[in-house]
Design a protein around this motif. Structure first.
Motif, short mmCIF file in Angstrom:
data_model
loop_
_atom_site.label_atom_id
_atom_site.label_comp_id
_atom_site.label_asym_id
_atom_site.label_seq_id
_atom_site.Cartn_x
_atom_site.Cartn_y
_atom_site.Cartn_z
N ILE A 1 0.85 -1.20 0.00
CA ILE A 1 0.00 0.00 0.00
C ILE A 1 0.88 1.25 0.00
N THR A 2 0.60 2.16 -0.91
CA THR A 2 1.29 3.46 -0.93
C THR A 2 0.25 4.56 -0.86
N ASP A 3 0.60 5.65 -0.21
CA ASP A 3 -0.31 6.78 -0.07
C ASP A 3 0.22 7.97 -0.87
N ARG A 4 -0.68 8.57 -1.64
CA ARG A 4 -0.30 9.73 -2.44
C ARG A 4 -1.18 10.92 -2.05
N PRO A 5 -0.60 11.95 -1.41
CA PRO A 5 -1.39 13.11 -1.01
C PRO A 5 -1.65 14.03 -2.21
N GLU A 6 -2.77 14.75 -2.15
CA GLU A 6 -3.11 15.68 -3.22
C GLU A 6 -3.98 16.79 -2.66
N SER A 7 -3.58 18.04 -2.89
CA SER A 7 -4.34 19.19 -2.41
C SER A 7 -5.51 19.48 -3.36
N PHE A 8 -6.55 20.11 -2.82
CA PHE A 8 -7.69 20.48 -3.66
C PHE A 8 -8.33 21.75 -3.13
N THR A 9 -8.96 22.50 -4.01
CA THR A 9 -9.79 23.64 -3.61
C THR A 9 -11.25 23.41 -4.01
N VAL A 10 -11.47 22.54 -5.00
CA VAL A 10 -12.81 22.19 -5.44
C VAL A 10 -12.86 20.68 -5.63
N LEU A 11 -13.89 20.02 -5.08
CA LEU A 11 -14.07 18.59 -5.30
C LEU A 11 -15.12 18.40 -6.40
N SER A 12 -14.71 17.81 -7.51
CA SER A 12 -15.62 17.54 -8.63
C SER A 12 -16.28 16.18 -8.42
N LEU A 13 -17.58 16.19 -8.18
CA LEU A 13 -18.30 14.97 -7.84
C LEU A 13 -19.09 14.43 -9.03
N PRO A 14 -18.97 13.14 -9.34
CA PRO A 14 -19.80 12.53 -10.38
C PRO A 14 -21.25 12.45 -9.91
N ILE A 15 -22.18 12.47 -10.86
CA ILE A 15 -23.60 12.34 -10.56
C ILE A 15 -24.03 10.94 -11.00
N PRO A 16 -24.33 10.05 -10.05
CA PRO A 16 -24.55 8.64 -10.38
C PRO A 16 -25.93 8.30 -10.90
N SER A 17 -26.79 9.29 -11.11
CA SER A 17 -28.14 9.01 -11.57
C SER A 17 -28.56 10.05 -12.59
N ARG A 18 -29.53 9.69 -13.44
CA ARG A 18 -30.02 10.64 -14.45
C ARG A 18 -31.26 11.39 -13.98
N ARG A 19 -31.91 10.90 -12.93
CA ARG A 19 -33.15 11.53 -12.47
C ARG A 19 -32.98 12.26 -11.15
N VAL A 20 -32.86 11.50 -10.07
CA VAL A 20 -32.76 12.10 -8.74
C VAL A 20 -31.70 11.36 -7.94
N CYS A 21 -30.90 12.11 -7.21
CA CYS A 21 -29.95 11.51 -6.26
C CYS A 21 -29.65 12.54 -5.18
N SER A 22 -28.88 12.15 -4.20
CA SER A 22 -28.51 13.06 -3.12
C SER A 22 -27.04 13.42 -3.22
N LEU A 23 -26.66 14.47 -2.52
CA LEU A 23 -25.24 14.83 -2.47
C LEU A 23 -24.43 13.70 -1.85
N GLN A 24 -25.01 13.01 -0.87
CA GLN A 24 -24.32 11.87 -0.27
C GLN A 24 -24.08 10.76 -1.30
N ASP A 25 -25.02 10.57 -2.23
CA ASP A 25 -24.81 9.59 -3.30
C ASP A 25 -23.61 9.98 -4.16
N CYS A 26 -23.49 11.27 -4.44
CA CYS A 26 -22.36 11.77 -5.24
C CYS A 26 -21.05 11.56 -4.48
N LEU A 27 -21.07 11.82 -3.18
CA LEU A 27 -19.87 11.63 -2.36
C LEU A 27 -19.49 10.15 -2.29
N GLU A 28 -20.48 9.29 -2.11
CA GLU A 28 -20.21 7.85 -2.08
C GLU A 28 -19.56 7.40 -3.38
#
Length: 273
Positions: free
Chosen positions: A109-136
């Protein structure tokens, strides 16, 4: 400079002498440094935001470095102050992820750190989903195979691997970008999915290290909306007044107070917590 023009814009906004304030002067100065945004055509709000934050970070970092040198610090101290890469922007908006990469052959196992200012989240559904679904979806483990294999130092060859992201440092203000513009059937399209997002108590502890658990809850403070399609559209914003807790809609020259219920929309593109 862009930072000076931005400061003037903020001053005009907070003085409260006008019903609305035009960012024309800031846009003009910023456009000279970033010609891509100088043309009066549609641009991506997320890309613009990242450029603005970076420009302000560079300007404030330089000022901080000059102040450090002006205090007659020793050479070593001055070097650390000017090269630390910190500013008010990083203090407010910069977080850090750690990508845990596991070789599926030797299990190293190796760990690679990475800084961010904006997290780009995928949208896993075409109709309705929650922000938690995007985070998952964003934080679920992914398998790297074929052309995406990693080069394992211990095996000495390219190997299949799994990768999983974890938040190791969260910013005071976390910005989520909902990836509404995605490739479908070889064409780039806009997803009109309704993403339900909480107004308070957003819990990020499931995606964070245990050290971060105590400060893992956030409240919504602003939303950037995009109405339209991939080649055209209109941006508006909702912002919560920090003192009164009332929400306001910013639509060009129209600034209006809105009820909390109007803040949840299917046009949300950027979320500020």
């Amino acid at each position: 400079e862009s930072a000076t023009a931005f400061g003037c814009l903020m001053s005009d906004m907070w003085l409260g002498e006008f019903d609305y304030v035009s960012p024309e002067a800031f846009h003009s100065v910023f456009g000279r440094q970033y010609p891509t945004f100088s043309r009066r055509t549609q641009h991506d709000a997320q890309e613009f935001l990242i450029c603005v934050l970076d420009e302000l970070h560079q300007a404030f970092k330089e000022v901080r470095a000059q102040l450090c040198q002006g205090r007659h610090r020793s050479g070593a101290e001055a070097s650390r102050g000017s090269g630390s890469g910190t500013s008010i922007i990083t203090q407010l908006f910069e977080g850090q992820l750690s990508y845990s990469i596991t070789c599926l052959k030797c299990k190293t196992i190796t760990d690679r750190p990475e800084s961010f200012t904006v997290l780009s989240l995928p949208i896993p559904s075409r109709r309705v989903c929650s922000l938690q679904d995007c985070l998952e979806c964003f934080f679920q483990p992914d398998t790297l195979t074929r052309n995406n294999q990693i080069h394992c130092y211990w095996c000495g060859t390219n190997q299949d691997a799994t990768v999983k992201a974890t938040i190791t440092k969260a910013p005071q203000i976390i910005i989520f970008h909902l990836k509404r513009f995605a490739w479908q059937d070889k064409h780039r399209r806009k997803l009109s999915t309704t993403v339900c997002y909480p107004f308070s108590n957003l819990d990020l502890s499931p995606y964070s290290t245990t050290l971060f658990y105590k400060n893992a809850e956030y409240s919504l403070c602003a939303v950037v909306n995009h109405a339209g399609d991939i080649d055209y559209g209109h941006y508006t914003a909702f912002c919560k007044h920090s003192a009164t807790k009332h929400w306001y809609s910013f639509d060009d020259a129209q600034v209006t107070k809105i009820p909390d219920s109007a803040v949840q929309t299917d046009t949300a593109y950027l979320l500020f917590y």
